[in-house]
Design an enzyme around this catalytic site. Sequence first.
Site, PDB file in Angstrom:
ATOM      1  N   HIS A  75       7.819   8.867   4.865  1.00  0.00           N
ATOM      2  CA  HIS A  75       9.050   9.440   4.319  1.00  0.00           C
ATOM      3  C   HIS A  75       8.764  10.795   3.681  1.00  0.00           C
ATOM      4  CE1 HIS A  75      12.014   5.822   3.996  1.00  0.00           C
ATOM      5  NE2 HIS A  75      11.445   5.921   5.184  1.00  0.00           N
ATOM      6  N   TYR A 203      17.623   6.062  -5.190  1.00  0.00           N
ATOM      7  CA  TYR A 203      17.528   5.614  -6.578  1.00  0.00           C
ATOM      8  C   TYR A 203      18.883   5.899  -7.214  1.00  0.00           C
ATOM      9  CZ  TYR A 203      12.455   5.130  -6.182  1.00  0.00           C
ATOM     10  OH  TYR A 203      11.200   4.726  -5.826  1.00  0.00           O
ATOM     11  N   PRO A 295       8.500  -0.744 -12.215  1.00  0.00           N
ATOM     12  CA  PRO A 295       8.405  -0.356 -10.793  1.00  0.00           C
ATOM     13  C   PRO A 295       9.180   0.898 -10.408  1.00  0.00           C
ATOM     14  CG  PRO A 295       9.745  -2.338 -11.059  1.00  0.00           C
ATOM     15  CD  PRO A 295       9.188  -2.027 -12.399  1.00  0.00           C
ATOM     16  N   LYS A 299       4.555   2.944  -8.671  1.00  0.00           N
ATOM     17  CA  LYS A 299       3.167   3.325  -8.979  1.00  0.00           C
ATOM     18  C   LYS A 299       2.182   2.157  -9.093  1.00  0.00           C
ATOM     19  CE  LYS A 299       3.547   7.652  -9.000  1.00  0.00           C
ATOM     20  NZ  LYS A 299       3.768   7.680  -7.559  1.00  0.00           N
ATOM     21  N   TYR A 387       5.823  11.618  -7.786  1.00  0.00           N
ATOM     22  CA  TYR A 387       6.230  10.529  -6.883  1.00  0.00           C
ATOM     23  C   TYR A 387       5.235  10.367  -5.724  1.00  0.00           C
ATOM     24  CZ  TYR A 387       9.345   7.295  -4.507  1.00  0.00           C
ATOM     25  OH  TYR A 387       9.869   6.165  -3.924  1.00  0.00           O
TER      26      TYR A 387
HETATM   27  P1  RFL Z   1      -2.013  -8.813  -8.336  1.00  0.00           P
HETATM   28  O1  RFL Z   1      -1.326  -8.449  -7.078  1.00  0.00           O
HETATM   29  O2  RFL Z   1      -1.216  -9.430  -9.421  1.00  0.00           O
HETATM   30  O3  RFL Z   1      -3.213  -9.767  -7.935  1.00  0.00           O
HETATM   31  C1  RFL Z   1      -3.961 -10.474  -8.896  1.00  0.00           C
HETATM   32  C2  RFL Z   1      -4.509 -11.730  -8.276  1.00  0.00           C
HETATM   33  O4  RFL Z   1      -5.321 -12.425  -9.223  1.00  0.00           O
HETATM   34  C3  RFL Z   1      -5.030 -13.825  -9.162  1.00  0.00           C
HETATM   35  N1  RFL Z   1      -5.414 -14.467 -10.445  1.00  0.00           N
HETATM   36  C4  RFL Z   1      -6.544 -15.178 -10.601  1.00  0.00           C
HETATM   37  N2  RFL Z   1      -7.536 -15.467  -9.763  1.00  0.00           N
HETATM   38  C5  RFL Z   1      -8.558 -16.235 -10.251  1.00  0.00           C
HETATM   39  N3  RFL Z   1      -8.601 -16.712 -11.518  1.00  0.00           N
HETATM   40  C6  RFL Z   1      -7.617 -16.447 -12.395  1.00  0.00           C
HETATM   41  N4  RFL Z   1      -7.671 -16.914 -13.643  1.00  0.00           N
HETATM   42  C7  RFL Z   1      -6.530 -15.628 -11.953  1.00  0.00           C
HETATM   43  N5  RFL Z   1      -5.407 -15.178 -12.536  1.00  0.00           N
HETATM   44  C8  RFL Z   1      -4.737 -14.462 -11.606  1.00  0.00           C
HETATM   45  C9  RFL Z   1      -3.544 -13.858  -8.866  1.00  0.00           C
HETATM   46  O5  RFL Z   1      -3.152 -15.096  -8.312  1.00  0.00           O
HETATM   47  C10 RFL Z   1      -3.398 -12.707  -7.895  1.00  0.00           C
HETATM   48  O6  RFL Z   1      -3.572 -13.108  -6.552  1.00  0.00           O
HETATM   49  O7  RFL Z   1      -2.753  -7.548  -8.980  1.00  0.00           O
HETATM   50  P2  RFL Z   1      -3.412  -6.253  -8.299  1.00  0.00           P
HETATM   51  O8  RFL Z   1      -4.307  -6.645  -7.153  1.00  0.00           O
HETATM   52  O9  RFL Z   1      -3.935  -5.462  -9.406  1.00  0.00           O
HETATM   53  O10 RFL Z   1      -2.188  -5.467  -7.598  1.00  0.00           O
HETATM   54  C11 RFL Z   1      -1.167  -4.892  -8.367  1.00  0.00           C
HETATM   55  C12 RFL Z   1       0.152  -4.897  -7.598  1.00  0.00           C
HETATM   56  O11 RFL Z   1       0.385  -6.199  -7.110  1.00  0.00           O
HETATM   57  C13 RFL Z   1       1.342  -4.440  -8.474  1.00  0.00           C
HETATM   58  O12 RFL Z   1       0.968  -3.369  -9.305  1.00  0.00           O
HETATM   59  C14 RFL Z   1       2.546  -3.978  -7.616  1.00  0.00           C
HETATM   60  O13 RFL Z   1       3.096  -5.032  -6.892  1.00  0.00           O
HETATM   61  C15 RFL Z   1       3.633  -3.369  -8.514  1.00  0.00           C
HETATM   62  N6  RFL Z   1       4.846  -2.983  -7.777  1.00  0.00           N
HETATM   63  C16 RFL Z   1       4.899  -1.813  -7.054  1.00  0.00           C
HETATM   64  N7  RFL Z   1       3.814  -1.013  -6.968  1.00  0.00           N
HETATM   65  C17 RFL Z   1       3.835   0.129  -6.189  1.00  0.00           C
HETATM   66  O14 RFL Z   1       2.824   0.852  -6.133  1.00  0.00           O
HETATM   67  N8  RFL Z   1       4.956   0.490  -5.453  1.00  0.00           N
HETATM   68  C18 RFL Z   1       6.085  -0.261  -5.485  1.00  0.00           C
HETATM   69  O15 RFL Z   1       7.024   0.061  -4.761  1.00  0.00           O
HETATM   70  C19 RFL Z   1       6.100  -1.435  -6.326  1.00  0.00           C
HETATM   71  N9  RFL Z   1       7.177  -2.214  -6.383  1.00  0.00           N
HETATM   72  C20 RFL Z   1       5.971  -3.811  -7.813  1.00  0.00           C
HETATM   73  C21 RFL Z   1       7.145  -3.383  -7.103  1.00  0.00           C
HETATM   74  C22 RFL Z   1       5.973  -5.021  -8.503  1.00  0.00           C
HETATM   75  C23 RFL Z   1       7.104  -5.796  -8.526  1.00  0.00           C
HETATM   76  N10 RFL Z   1       7.028  -7.026  -9.249  1.00  0.00           N
HETATM   77  C24 RFL Z   1       7.320  -8.254  -8.651  1.00  0.00           C
HETATM   78  C25 RFL Z   1       6.352  -7.039 -10.522  1.00  0.00           C
HETATM   79  C26 RFL Z   1       8.285  -4.152  -7.124  1.00  0.00           C
HETATM   80  C27 RFL Z   1       8.280  -5.343  -7.859  1.00  0.00           C
HETATM   81  C28 RFL Z   1       9.576  -6.109  -7.891  1.00  0.00           C
HETATM   82  C1  PHB Z   2      10.223  -1.562  -2.920  1.00  0.00           C
HETATM   83  O1  PHB Z   2      10.529  -1.240  -1.759  1.00  0.00           O
HETATM   84  O2  PHB Z   2       9.955  -2.735  -3.223  1.00  0.00           O
HETATM   85  C2  PHB Z   2      10.199  -0.518  -3.985  1.00  0.00           C
HETATM   86  C3  PHB Z   2      10.334   0.812  -3.622  1.00  0.00           C
HETATM   87  C4  PHB Z   2      10.326   1.791  -4.606  1.00  0.00           C
HETATM   88  C5  PHB Z   2      10.178   1.416  -5.933  1.00  0.00           C
HETATM   89  C6  PHB Z   2      10.020   0.087  -6.279  1.00  0.00           C
HETATM   90  C7  PHB Z   2      10.029  -0.894  -5.305  1.00  0.00           C
HETATM   91  O3  PHB Z   2      10.200   2.385  -6.887  1.00  0.00           O
END
Ligand code: RFL
Ligand code: PHB
Length: 418
Positions: A75, A203, A295, A299, A387
Amino acid sequence: MDILDTQVAIIGSGPAGLLLGQLLYKAGIEHIIIERQSAEYVASRIRAGILEQITVDLLHKAGVADNLDKYGLPHDGVEILTNNQRHRIDLSQLTGGKQVVVYGQTEVTKDLMEARQQANLRSFYQAEDVQIHDYESSPYVTLVQNGHSYRINCQFIAGCDGFHGVCRASIPEDKMQTFEKVYPFGWLGVLADVPPVAPELIYVQSERGFALCSMRSNTRSRYYLQVPITDTVEQWSDEAFWEELKNRLDDDSKANLVTGPSIEKSIAPLRSFITEPMRFGKLFLAGDAAHIVPPTGAKGLNLATSDIGFLSDALIEYFQNGSNEGIDQYSARCLARVWKAERFSWWLTHLLHRFDTETEFDHRMKQAELNYVLESVAGQTTLAENYVGLPFKVDRSDLKSHVLASDKTESIHLTSSS
Ligand code: RFL
Ligand code: PHB
């Protein structure tokens, strides 16, 4: 009890842990991943959707970018909707050609897990009672799997176990500082097999609250609504969700919106959180284990992968050249980038969401700020360069020579036109 030996024990099989594992494997460094959930659960979590170039580059380096290259959607811009008008931010033009790629975290995780399986690398899934020990001296990890106890001796522990993991929780409070802001609302997310409302993300800042129109492909959309933190998923039928989304959109988007049954629906709380430092002896925290962003700036995943960029380089330098430099610099290098991404995510959240506590003055100030950003090249550039992702390293002397060069251009321009 079975006793195993490895060079690096990685706790957590999210994108941070899996990417670290793959980069270490490529460099010939032994490691074991320990995860408390099942592999199926990890592979099915729906989360982020936007990858910065830094993340794309690391996935290439790890040799897991075939699907990303095939199915990822590059994009060049994003849209901001305010006052019933959509404004396009030309990310590419404002940042010298940079883009972001729409590719789900779920797919990134699956690609990494698949590569891991093909290389026959060791992981413990459904590990119970995971504990880390002696991380200042001779680290080891203990766990129970299927009723059997294991001890894994290692040289380093990578705490990639997310916000609720065991690694940060094992550090005495007086050894670290944490910084936190909890927001009084959440994001209600819906995934549906319907075409996206527009070719780029929108957004939405509206009187009724924030909304986001995102996507996973040309046939799968991801939408979010700002909702009170006290709301539950059960309170939101699909019909109610689509109705409220329409109420926050402009007339054009409303007319283009295709609705359908949700295939996933969840509410995520919003939080800013930072731990300092990110290294404790031979234990490193990375990704959500060390920091959380709301989110809004997309990032979280990208910060997790950039931590892993620094950590994998540090460990490779150590094991291949015996150098401690990367290890000693790990925390400072990560935190320099983390704070800037935290600031951007906090700022964009503040600008685009409706806060119950804001006065009419606060509200008008925010509107003026948003108008300024959208009407000024400088404002748009600030948004765009954050961004698409800030650089790994910033050399301020480069910046100075850039400013001097543009001063020169300006004066030449002024002279020639006068
Ligand atoms: P994770 O993905 O939480 O993985 C951690 C893993 O550790 C396990 N765990 C354990 N394992 C062993 N022993 C224990 N005691 C443990 N405790 C926990 C867990 O089960 C899990 O498998 O962390 P990691 O790898 O640091 O990754 C981070 C990302 O997942 C997170 O920052 C993103 O998803 C955030 N996020 C977004 N980030 C972006 O860069 N772009 C986005 O568009 C974006 N959109 C989002 C998001 C997060 C969202 N939610 C649900 C919070 C949108 C949403 C809605
Ligand atoms: C997503 O597609 O899940 C998404 C995209 C942009 C954001 C957060 C989440 O800023």
